[in-house]
Design a protein around this motif. Structure first.
Motif, PDB file in Angstrom:
ATOM      1  N   ASP A 171       0.840  -1.204   0.000  1.00 29.24           N
ATOM      2  CA  ASP A 171       0.000   0.000   0.000  1.00 29.24           C
ATOM      3  C   ASP A 171       0.873   1.251   0.000  1.00 29.24           C
ATOM      4  O   ASP A 171       1.980   1.242   0.540  1.00 29.24           O
ATOM      5  CB  ASP A 171      -0.877   0.040   1.264  1.00 29.24           C
ATOM      6  CG  ASP A 171      -1.969  -1.013   1.227  1.00 29.24           C
ATOM      7  OD1 ASP A 171      -2.174  -1.608   0.153  1.00 29.24           O
ATOM      8  OD2 ASP A 171      -2.608  -1.245   2.276  1.00 29.24           O
ATOM      9  N   ALA A 172       0.318   2.339  -0.536  1.00 25.76           N
ATOM     10  CA  ALA A 172       1.059   3.598  -0.546  1.00 25.76           C
ATOM     11  C   ALA A 172       1.026   4.236   0.834  1.00 25.76           C
ATOM     12  O   ALA A 172      -0.017   4.248   1.502  1.00 25.76           O
ATOM     13  CB  ALA A 172       0.449   4.544  -1.572  1.00 25.76           C
ATOM     14  N   VAL A 173       2.164   4.751   1.267  1.00 27.09           N
ATOM     15  CA  VAL A 173       2.254   5.547   2.499  1.00 27.09           C
ATOM     16  C   VAL A 173       2.501   6.984   2.056  1.00 27.09           C
ATOM     17  O   VAL A 173       3.478   7.253   1.349  1.00 27.09           O
ATOM     18  CB  VAL A 173       3.417   5.029   3.379  1.00 27.09           C
ATOM     19  CG1 VAL A 173       3.661   5.945   4.569  1.00 27.09           C
ATOM     20  CG2 VAL A 173       3.147   3.601   3.832  1.00 27.09           C
ATOM     21  N   ASN A 174       1.617   7.894   2.452  1.00 26.91           N
ATOM     22  CA  ASN A 174       1.789   9.271   1.961  1.00 26.91           C
ATOM     23  C   ASN A 174       2.787  10.057   2.812  1.00 26.91           C
ATOM     24  O   ASN A 174       3.277   9.565   3.825  1.00 26.91           O
ATOM     25  CB  ASN A 174       0.435   9.986   1.830  1.00 26.91           C
ATOM     26  CG  ASN A 174      -0.209  10.250   3.179  1.00 26.91           C
ATOM     27  OD1 ASN A 174       0.466  10.440   4.176  1.00 26.91           O
ATOM     28  ND2 ASN A 174      -1.540  10.262   3.192  1.00 26.91           N
ATOM     29  N   GLY A 175       3.067  11.285   2.389  1.00 29.95           N
ATOM     30  CA  GLY A 175       4.108  12.079   3.041  1.00 29.95           C
ATOM     31  C   GLY A 175       3.850  12.296   4.523  1.00 29.95           C
ATOM     32  O   GLY A 175       4.753  12.138   5.349  1.00 29.95           O
ATOM     33  N   GLU A 176       2.600  12.632   4.873  1.00 30.08           N
ATOM     34  CA  GLU A 176       2.293  12.899   6.287  1.00 30.08           C
ATOM     35  C   GLU A 176       2.454  11.648   7.136  1.00 30.08           C
ATOM     36  O   GLU A 176       2.998  11.681   8.234  1.00 30.08           O
ATOM     37  CB  GLU A 176       0.857  13.428   6.425  1.00 30.08           C
ATOM     38  CG  GLU A 176       0.796  14.910   6.141  1.00 30.08           C
ATOM     39  CD  GLU A 176      -0.623  15.464   6.207  1.00 30.08           C
ATOM     40  OE1 GLU A 176      -1.411  15.001   7.053  1.00 30.08           O
ATOM     41  OE2 GLU A 176      -0.910  16.360   5.407  1.00 30.08           O
ATOM     42  N   GLN A 177       1.938  10.529   6.613  1.00 32.46           N
ATOM     43  CA  GLN A 177       2.052   9.269   7.348  1.00 32.46           C
ATOM     44  C   GLN A 177       3.529   8.863   7.477  1.00 32.46           C
ATOM     45  O   GLN A 177       3.964   8.385   8.525  1.00 32.46           O
ATOM     46  CB  GLN A 177       1.279   8.183   6.606  1.00 32.46           C
ATOM     47  CG  GLN A 177       0.990   6.977   7.459  1.00 32.46           C
ATOM     48  CD  GLN A 177      -0.066   6.096   6.817  1.00 32.46           C
ATOM     49  OE1 GLN A 177      -0.269   6.139   5.588  1.00 32.46           O
ATOM     50  NE2 GLN A 177      -0.736   5.311   7.627  1.00 32.46           N
ATOM     51  N   ALA A 178       4.281   9.087   6.405  1.00 34.59           N
ATOM     52  CA  ALA A 178       5.705   8.734   6.426  1.00 34.59           C
ATOM     53  C   ALA A 178       6.426   9.526   7.521  1.00 34.59           C
ATOM     54  O   ALA A 178       7.258   8.978   8.245  1.00 34.59           O
ATOM     55  CB  ALA A 178       6.336   9.001   5.058  1.00 34.59           C
ATOM     56  N   GLU A 179       6.087  10.804   7.660  1.00 33.86           N
ATOM     57  CA  GLU A 179       6.718  11.600   8.721  1.00 33.86           C
ATOM     58  C   GLU A 179       6.258  11.103  10.093  1.00 33.86           C
ATOM     59  O   GLU A 179       7.068  10.921  11.008  1.00 33.86           O
ATOM     60  CB  GLU A 179       6.377  13.088   8.559  1.00 33.86           C
ATOM     61  CG  GLU A 179       7.056  13.917   9.639  1.00 33.86           C
ATOM     62  CD  GLU A 179       6.618  15.383   9.669  1.00 33.86           C
ATOM     63  OE1 GLU A 179       6.587  16.023   8.605  1.00 33.86           O
ATOM     64  OE2 GLU A 179       6.319  15.869  10.781  1.00 33.86           O
ATOM     65  N   ALA A 180       4.950  10.855  10.231  1.00 34.87           N
ATOM     66  CA  ALA A 180       4.427  10.403  11.532  1.00 34.87           C
ATOM     67  C   ALA A 180       5.051   9.068  11.949  1.00 34.87           C
ATOM     68  O   ALA A 180       5.283   8.819  13.133  1.00 34.87           O
ATOM     69  CB  ALA A 180       2.904  10.295  11.471  1.00 34.87           C
ATOM     70  N   TRP A 181       5.337   8.202  10.992  1.00 35.33           N
ATOM     71  CA  TRP A 181       5.921   6.892  11.293  1.00 35.33           C
ATOM     72  C   TRP A 181       7.430   6.952  11.553  1.00 35.33           C
ATOM     73  O   TRP A 181       8.019   5.975  11.991  1.00 35.33           O
ATOM     74  CB  TRP A 181       5.695   5.936  10.120  1.00 35.33           C
ATOM     75  CG  TRP A 181       4.315   5.375  10.038  1.00 35.33           C
ATOM     76  CD1 TRP A 181       3.222   5.720  10.783  1.00 35.33           C
ATOM     77  CD2 TRP A 181       3.892   4.342   9.144  1.00 35.33           C
ATOM     78  NE1 TRP A 181       2.134   4.972  10.402  1.00 35.33           N
ATOM     79  CE2 TRP A 181       2.517   4.114   9.398  1.00 35.33           C
ATOM     80  CE3 TRP A 181       4.519   3.596   8.156  1.00 35.33           C
ATOM     81  CZ2 TRP A 181       1.774   3.159   8.698  1.00 35.33           C
ATOM     82  CZ3 TRP A 181       3.786   2.650   7.447  1.00 35.33           C
ATOM     83  CH2 TRP A 181       2.431   2.438   7.722  1.00 35.33           C
ATOM     84  N   GLY A 182       8.071   8.067  11.179  1.00 39.38           N
ATOM     85  CA  GLY A 182       9.531   8.131  11.285  1.00 39.38           C
ATOM     86  C   GLY A 182      10.219   7.502  10.085  1.00 39.38           C
ATOM     87  O   GLY A 182      11.412   7.210  10.125  1.00 39.38           O
ATOM     88  N   LEU A 183       9.457   7.308   9.006  1.00 40.99           N
ATOM     89  CA  LEU A 183      10.060   6.758   7.777  1.00 40.99           C
ATOM     90  C   LEU A 183      10.944   7.819   7.114  1.00 40.99           C
ATOM     91  O   LEU A 183      11.941   7.486   6.457  1.00 40.99           O
ATOM     92  CB  LEU A 183       8.934   6.335   6.821  1.00 40.99           C
ATOM     93  CG  LEU A 183       9.310   5.614   5.539  1.00 40.99           C
ATOM     94  CD1 LEU A 183       9.866   4.220   5.835  1.00 40.99           C
ATOM     95  CD2 LEU A 183       8.092   5.467   4.603  1.00 40.99           C
ATOM     96  N   ILE A 184      10.556   9.079   7.283  1.00 44.59           N
ATOM     97  CA  ILE A 184      11.293  10.196   6.677  1.00 44.59           C
ATOM     98  C   ILE A 184      11.481  11.292   7.726  1.00 44.59           C
ATOM     99  O   ILE A 184      10.868  11.260   8.798  1.00 44.59           O
ATOM    100  CB  ILE A 184      10.545  10.782   5.457  1.00 44.59           C
ATOM    101  CG1 ILE A 184       9.190  11.377   5.896  1.00 44.59           C
ATOM    102  CG2 ILE A 184      10.373   9.729   4.376  1.00 44.59           C
ATOM    103  CD1 ILE A 184       8.540  12.259   4.853  1.00 44.59           C
TER     104      ILE A 184
END
Ligand code: LHQ
Length: 265
Positions: A171-184
């Protein structure tokens, strides 16, 4: 030397490297991966470059491996391509180049980053993404597992549960979710992405380059080190940083209450 599928521009100490096959969402062919490696190696050796900013032209960072590349063709007998050779020659070489880079490498992800394209971005030191960016571990959708360092980076960045969710579901992880998860590192408005990433890159290019290299080396070594060995490593690296012109300048600037002017030496 001129490269078509990867563009290079150097200014203010920043090498901006742009993946440039927008009609194919900057999907990688073998020659394109070779061009990117060559550009990164020359930026690494260029004293004028003190930071790399990697981004993509058009509406994607990169859609990963170009699935129509001749290297992906099935034989007439139906036998699958030798993907290991592509992985080794393109993505392992790329990720090793990025992770072995002495200077900071930023990724600015606008739009889609899929497959090896996503994992190349995640191998960079700092990732800034637009709000509508999409990080997609597209591999399982075509019967593969995450490569380009994905199985190493994902669990370290977001933990096993989210790493497996991304890898198996695709599934796609969007920019906001990526930041919230610590992916970026950071998600910004789409129309501010290049300005914000550029400002960050210029500030890193004006920073204490050797201290950045030492910090990268120590953080990367920590995964395989005991605390004891890590403390020893920090001591050795800090000792070397203590002898740099930039340390002298940093302390002088602090004492004189002025901004530092780091030379990167
Ligand atoms: C593409 C691609 C693409 C070619 C979009 N190739 N043309 C390593 C070693 C060896 C083997 C295999 O893999 C690896 C590592 C990997 O990276 S595996 C994963 C490879 N990537 C993918 O599976 C992603 C495939 N693409 C997609 O799922 C979608 O295109 C995404 C989700 C990225 C974007 O979807 P949309 O925004 O709907 O765009 P689109 O699908 O309409 O794509 C636009 C054009 O780009 C289109 O061409 P066309 O001529 O029809 O306009 C696509 O065919 C082309 N394109 N990805 N990987």
């Amino acid at each position: 030397m001129g490269y078509k599928s990867v563009l290079l521009e150097v200014s203010d100490g920043v090498a901006t490297v742009t993946l440039n096959r927008p009609d194919k969402l900057n999907a990688f062919t073998t020659p394109m991966a070779g061009d990117l490696i060559a550009i990164l190696k020359s930026a690494g050796a260029d004293p004028k470059v003190r930071c790399v900013l990697l981004t993509g032209a058009g509406r994607a960072f990169s859609a990963g491996q170009d699935l129509s590349d001749p290297a992906m063709a099935f034989g007439e007998d139906g036998e699958g391509p030798d993907i290991g050779t592509v992985v080794d020659g393109c993505y392992n070489a790329l990720v090793r180049t990025v992770r072995g880079f002495d200077k900071p490498v930023l990724a600015a992800v606008g739009g889609v980053a899929a497959g090896a394209g996503a994992n190349l971005a995640l191998a960079c030191d700092i990732v800034v993404a637009g709000r509508s960016a999409r990080f997609i571990q597209a591999f399982a959708k075509i019967g593969l597992l995450p490569d380009a360092g994905g199985t190493y980076m994902l669990p370290r960045l977001v933990g096993r549960a989210r790493a497996l969710g991304m890898a198996l579901l695709g599934d796609a992880v969007n920019g906001e979710q990526a930041e919230a998860w610590g992916l970026i590192w950071k998600c910004v408005d789409d129309d501010k992405l290049l300005d914000e990433a550029g400002a960050l890159a210029r500030s890193l290019a004006a920073g204490p380059t050797l201290a950045y290299a030492a910090a990268k080396r120590a953080l990367d070594a920590s995964a395989a080190n005991t605390l004891d060995r890590q403390l020893d490593l920090e001591r050795g690296l800090q000792q070397a940083c203590g002898k740099t012109a930039d340390f002298r300048e940093g302390v002088a600037a602090f004492t004189e209450k002025r901004p530092p002017r780091y030379s990167g030496s």
